[in-house]
Design an enzyme around this catalytic site. Sequence first.
Site, mmCIF file in Angstrom:
data_model
loop_
_atom_site.group_PDB
_atom_site.id
_atom_site.type_symbol
_atom_site.label_atom_id
_atom_site.label_comp_id
_atom_site.label_asym_id
_atom_site.label_seq_id
_atom_site.Cartn_x
_atom_site.Cartn_y
_atom_site.Cartn_z
ATOM 1 N N HIS A 21 -5.781 -62.396 17.059
ATOM 2 C CA HIS A 21 -7.238 -62.271 16.547
ATOM 3 C C HIS A 21 -7.480 -63.718 16.972
ATOM 4 O O HIS A 21 -7.081 -64.675 16.512
ATOM 5 C CB HIS A 21 -7.102 -62.144 14.865
ATOM 6 C CG HIS A 21 -8.018 -62.015 14.154
ATOM 7 N ND1 HIS A 21 -8.646 -60.941 14.239
ATOM 8 C CD2 HIS A 21 -8.778 -62.830 13.318
ATOM 9 C CE1 HIS A 21 -9.939 -60.862 13.422
ATOM 10 N NE2 HIS A 21 -9.954 -62.167 12.799
ATOM 11 N N LYS A 166 -18.421 -58.338 12.334
ATOM 12 C CA LYS A 166 -18.506 -59.723 12.684
ATOM 13 C C LYS A 166 -17.791 -60.363 13.796
ATOM 14 O O LYS A 166 -16.606 -59.732 14.118
ATOM 15 C CB LYS A 166 -17.876 -60.487 11.372
ATOM 16 C CG LYS A 166 -17.479 -62.007 11.261
ATOM 17 C CD LYS A 166 -17.414 -62.520 10.128
ATOM 18 C CE LYS A 166 -16.107 -63.471 10.025
ATOM 19 N NZ LYS A 166 -16.123 -64.106 8.564
ATOM 20 N N LYS A 168 -16.409 -62.982 16.239
ATOM 21 C CA LYS A 168 -15.932 -64.521 16.360
ATOM 22 C C LYS A 168 -16.516 -65.118 17.569
ATOM 23 O O LYS A 168 -16.205 -64.705 18.785
ATOM 24 C CB LYS A 168 -14.417 -64.488 15.876
ATOM 25 C CG LYS A 168 -13.884 -64.268 14.808
ATOM 26 C CD LYS A 168 -14.151 -65.257 14.039
ATOM 27 C CE LYS A 168 -13.616 -65.017 12.408
ATOM 28 N NZ LYS A 168 -14.036 -66.057 11.483
ATOM 29 N N ASP A 197 -19.450 -65.401 13.655
ATOM 30 C CA ASP A 197 -18.758 -66.542 12.810
ATOM 31 C C ASP A 197 -18.434 -67.624 13.609
ATOM 32 O O ASP A 197 -17.467 -67.397 14.741
ATOM 33 C CB ASP A 197 -17.676 -66.026 11.908
ATOM 34 C CG ASP A 197 -17.265 -67.172 11.051
ATOM 35 O OD1 ASP A 197 -17.773 -68.407 11.054
ATOM 36 O OD2 ASP A 197 -16.039 -66.851 10.379
ATOM 37 N N GLU A 223 -22.598 -67.505 10.585
ATOM 38 C CA GLU A 223 -21.665 -68.021 9.749
ATOM 39 C C GLU A 223 -21.459 -69.461 10.179
ATOM 40 O O GLU A 223 -20.734 -69.413 11.321
ATOM 41 C CB GLU A 223 -20.658 -67.057 9.704
ATOM 42 C CG GLU A 223 -19.555 -67.571 8.451
ATOM 43 C CD GLU A 223 -18.784 -66.561 8.051
ATOM 44 O OE1 GLU A 223 -18.801 -65.227 8.487
ATOM 45 O OE2 GLU A 223 -17.407 -67.112 7.543
ATOM 46 N N ASP A 248 -19.901 -70.972 5.109
ATOM 47 C CA ASP A 248 -18.334 -70.714 4.631
ATOM 48 C C ASP A 248 -17.444 -71.954 4.467
ATOM 49 O O ASP A 248 -17.461 -72.512 3.513
ATOM 50 C CB ASP A 248 -17.763 -69.983 5.928
ATOM 51 C CG ASP A 248 -16.372 -69.426 5.706
ATOM 52 O OD1 ASP A 248 -15.821 -69.724 4.525
ATOM 53 O OD2 ASP A 248 -15.799 -68.848 6.645
ATOM 54 N N LYS A 272 -15.107 -67.024 -1.080
ATOM 55 C CA LYS A 272 -13.612 -66.919 -0.800
ATOM 56 C C LYS A 272 -12.827 -67.381 -2.281
ATOM 57 O O LYS A 272 -13.128 -68.690 -2.406
ATOM 58 C CB LYS A 272 -13.045 -67.614 0.377
ATOM 59 C CG LYS A 272 -13.578 -66.989 1.482
ATOM 60 C CD LYS A 272 -13.485 -67.826 2.991
ATOM 61 C CE LYS A 272 -13.891 -67.220 4.224
ATOM 62 N NZ LYS A 272 -13.365 -67.825 5.390
ATOM 63 N N GLU A 326 -15.968 -58.625 3.757
ATOM 64 C CA GLU A 326 -14.936 -58.583 5.011
ATOM 65 C C GLU A 326 -13.701 -58.579 4.475
ATOM 66 O O GLU A 326 -12.735 -59.001 4.850
ATOM 67 C CB GLU A 326 -15.411 -59.629 5.734
ATOM 68 C CG GLU A 326 -15.049 -61.090 5.141
ATOM 69 C CD GLU A 326 -15.097 -62.210 5.940
ATOM 70 O OE1 GLU A 326 -15.957 -62.232 7.152
ATOM 71 O OE2 GLU A 326 -14.755 -63.515 5.681
HETATM 72 C C1 MUC Z 1 -13.555 -66.934 8.295
HETATM 73 O O1 MUC Z 1 -13.678 -68.215 8.808
HETATM 74 O O2 MUC Z 1 -14.423 -66.395 7.744
HETATM 75 C C2 MUC Z 1 -12.630 -63.985 7.953
HETATM 76 C C3 MUC Z 1 -12.728 -63.117 8.719
HETATM 77 C C4 MUC Z 1 -11.846 -63.414 9.979
HETATM 78 O O3 MUC Z 1 -11.863 -62.646 10.860
HETATM 79 O O4 MUC Z 1 -11.751 -64.604 9.863
HETATM 80 C C5 MUC Z 1 -11.971 -65.009 8.600
HETATM 81 C C6 MUC Z 1 -12.085 -66.482 8.426
HETATM 82 MG MG MG Z 2 -16.027 -68.025 8.423
#
Ligand code: MUC
Ligand code: MG
Length: 372
Positions: A21, A166, A168, A197, A223, A248, A272, A326
């Site tokens: 990941h 989402k 990254k 994000d 994000e 976040d 969170k 999520e």
């Molecule tokens: C984050 O920064 O949001 C949430 C989903 C993901 O893949 O990473 C987390 C952390």
């Molecule tokens: Mg995040």
Amino acid sequence: MDQKIIEVNTCIVDIPTIRPHKMSVATMQHQSLVLVRIRTSGDTEGVGEATTIGGLNYGPESPESIKTNIDTYFAPLILGQPIASPLALRGRINKAIKGNHFAKSAIETAVCDAYANVLGVPLAALFGGAVRSHIPVAWTLASGDTQTDIREAEQMLESRRHNVFKLKVGLRSPKDDIRHIASIRQALGADVSIRIDVNQGWSETQARSNLQALADAGVELIEQPVHEKNIDGLQRLTALGVLPIMADESLKGPEDGFVLAAKRCADVFAIKIEQAGGLYAAKDLIAIAQAADVALYGGTMLEGSVSTLAAAHLFSTIEDLEWGTELFGPLLLKDDILAEPLDYNDFCLKLPEGPGLGLTLDEDKVRFYTRK
Ligand code: MUC
Ligand code: MG
């Protein structure tokens, strides 16, 4: 009802992920769940969980520090205390322990689970009760490869598990990220929701100069584009109104939420439970967002089934969960420690119906994955 806490136990459970990941802060190959188990004088149990992202890559707590701090500082504070007031326990802990939000969340989850089990009600009842039984769940595409991400998303759509994605970003250059996003949007079509994000990976200038191109590539929400402390930058990006901005890492509890809401530094808050400092702090953060007309999203610290369920109970009490959640953490792991896995179907997680969190641990699996 006058039951007291007579036992607090912790362990670290390491479970591999289904694939690497990749985020701008870390690449995860496994997740470490810190489990907290408490027992009351009436022989009722409660369980809580804390996770971090990549050890210390995301924040100041690690699984190892969480376990040590709970064993050394939290457990003596709650042993012998009545289970019947999670808020009194929170006050006692906050008076004695600064920070340590992730550890606080794990303890509070275990306390709330035990208390709801004593009462015979679902954990959501401690927060006013669920207003929904099914919670929409997004999936994070973070394999690091565009074609792999597309295949993964197509499988999710076909099996009706997720239709919100989402992505990254922040590891490649913004230009390469935009190409990556546009390819995924083109392959998946206009009906799926695509968010990104950045995990603080961009400077404010990088974020500002790429906002329009990101919108054109089909992004619906950004994000944490910039550093968590640059809340004025978040405010300026939000004020541009090109794309909704979600906070976040800048949100470490209700106090941060108050400042960000008052200055309108974000259009959306990622809630969170770990980052907020527990279920009740997250509830306070939700109230601040609601009062300020900031939209809500249910975030995750890539939590396993225990903390995912705790968050799900809280999020089930939110009437207007505009951006969904999520809560996919357990699905990123190769194995689960529950006797009965969570029910993900039709793009949603179904809330279990039993008392407390509504779960049963598979003790053999817990033993197998517990760090020796
Ligand atoms: C984050 O920064 O949001 C949430 C989903 C993901 O893949 O990473 C987390 C952390
Ligand atoms: Mg995040």
